[in-house]
Write an enzyme that holds these catalytic residues in place. Sequence first.
Site, PDB file in Angstrom:
ATOM      1  CG  ASP A 252      46.396  18.715  25.167  1.00  0.00           C
ATOM      2  OD1 ASP A 252      45.228  18.771  25.603  1.00  0.00           O
ATOM      3  OD2 ASP A 252      47.141  19.710  25.112  1.00  0.00           O
ATOM      4  CG  LEU A 333      44.316  28.012  28.118  1.00  0.00           C
ATOM      5  CD1 LEU A 333      45.213  29.143  27.643  1.00  0.00           C
ATOM      6  CD2 LEU A 333      42.878  28.529  28.218  1.00  0.00           C
ATOM      7  NE  ARG A 334      47.143  22.691  21.807  1.00  0.00           N
ATOM      8  CZ  ARG A 334      48.253  22.342  22.441  1.00  0.00           C
ATOM      9  NH1 ARG A 334      48.212  21.472  23.415  1.00  0.00           N
ATOM     10  NH2 ARG A 334      49.400  22.860  22.095  1.00  0.00           N
ATOM     11  CB  ALA A 335      39.666  21.799  27.137  1.00  0.00           C
ATOM     12  CB  THR A 338      38.754  22.335  20.914  1.00  0.00           C
ATOM     13  OG1 THR A 338      40.128  22.277  20.603  1.00  0.00           O
ATOM     14  CG2 THR A 338      38.004  21.330  20.098  1.00  0.00           C
TER      15      THR A 338
END
Length: 397
Positions: A252, A333-335, A338
């Site tokens: 992740d 939230l990294r989705a 990025t």
Amino acid sequence: MAQPETSPTPKTEEAEPKERIAHPFRSLSELVDYVSGKALPTAGPQEAGLAEPVPFPFLAIVGQREMKLALLLGLVNPAVGGILLIGPRGTAKTTAVRSLLDLLPKVERSLCYYGCLPEDIDAGGIDAVCPDCAQKYAEGLPLAAADRVRLVELPLNSRLEDVVGGIDDRAVAAHERARLRRGILAQADRNLLYIDEINLLADEIVDAILDAAAQGSYTVRRGPVSATYRARFVLIGSMNPEEGRLRPQIMDRFGLRVIVRGLEDADGRLEAYRRVQAYLANPRNLSAAYSVEIQAAAQEIQSARLRLSRVSLSKKTAQPAIKLVQSLGIDSLRAEITWFEAARAYAAADGRTKVSAGDLQAVAPMALRLRRSQFMTEYFANQGKEEEELETLLTKL
Ligand SMILES: [Zn+2]
């Protein structure tokens, strides 16, 4: 040097002099496609003696469009948050990473051991830098100089001590005083950090690297001595899933994930074979055959980096994207962080300052794949049941 080779199917085109000035491409993504399709000039005579190692030219890698694009986006915008290359052996993962050497942009690099930069003073005042640098700043001396980004490779057998740094034994012996030695992470500041076979690295080391990458700095404490180092690097990992899985929480933390497969079409495989042969016979000649494109690509990357700060993403473009992330059942939230940063880099590389839906589409698979967690889905479903149970019991109280 226009002698035909003894190879069974010689190409008609010979190595031509540096006359090709106009490029049939407009952007980095077009460049990647253009160069992949380029016919290779036949190899020149074999060089005698040992040559310095010359990396395989990035732009001579056949196919693997997504891998090349992900790596270029990482050079344009370090905020994409790292790149993970997943695939079997022999798919040019390591070759591609090492071949970035020719394309690496320039950054302002600190002249000081502690990595102080003028921007630190802008942000946090004179106390934000070490006393030596404060002195230099007061005297109007430079704290940093332009330097090329470097590629730092983490050896697989590294110990935590090598990675974060530790007590410098030589300093202890010479000065009878403990001093810390910089680790690989501090050396990776403002550089690329490459970890091959990241899935085989010890957990404590991976955690230290990921924490440093997330914070941009890290602190080492050894007894009475401690030091904080900057570690703002683009992390590139590669792994062969046949050799072991990567913990989901590590997966992740990588921004872009690329599934690297072997080349599918026969022509592509043959061309890849020819280029490897040409490289083995004479690395310098192969590099020279791509010099015009390499130079153009390096310039494109540099100007895309400069443009990046002006690239914006409107609410109107972002909202459907966020809905899509939610409908995929992705919690991290990294989705979208990025995804949006990669799209900004893509727009910048294309010479634009507004992110379009097309930019989002172009980079979506690498930002969004392997984000869904089966475990979390089941976990939340079970948790939901427990909450219901609790509520029913509580009403009876
Ligand atoms: Zn300093």
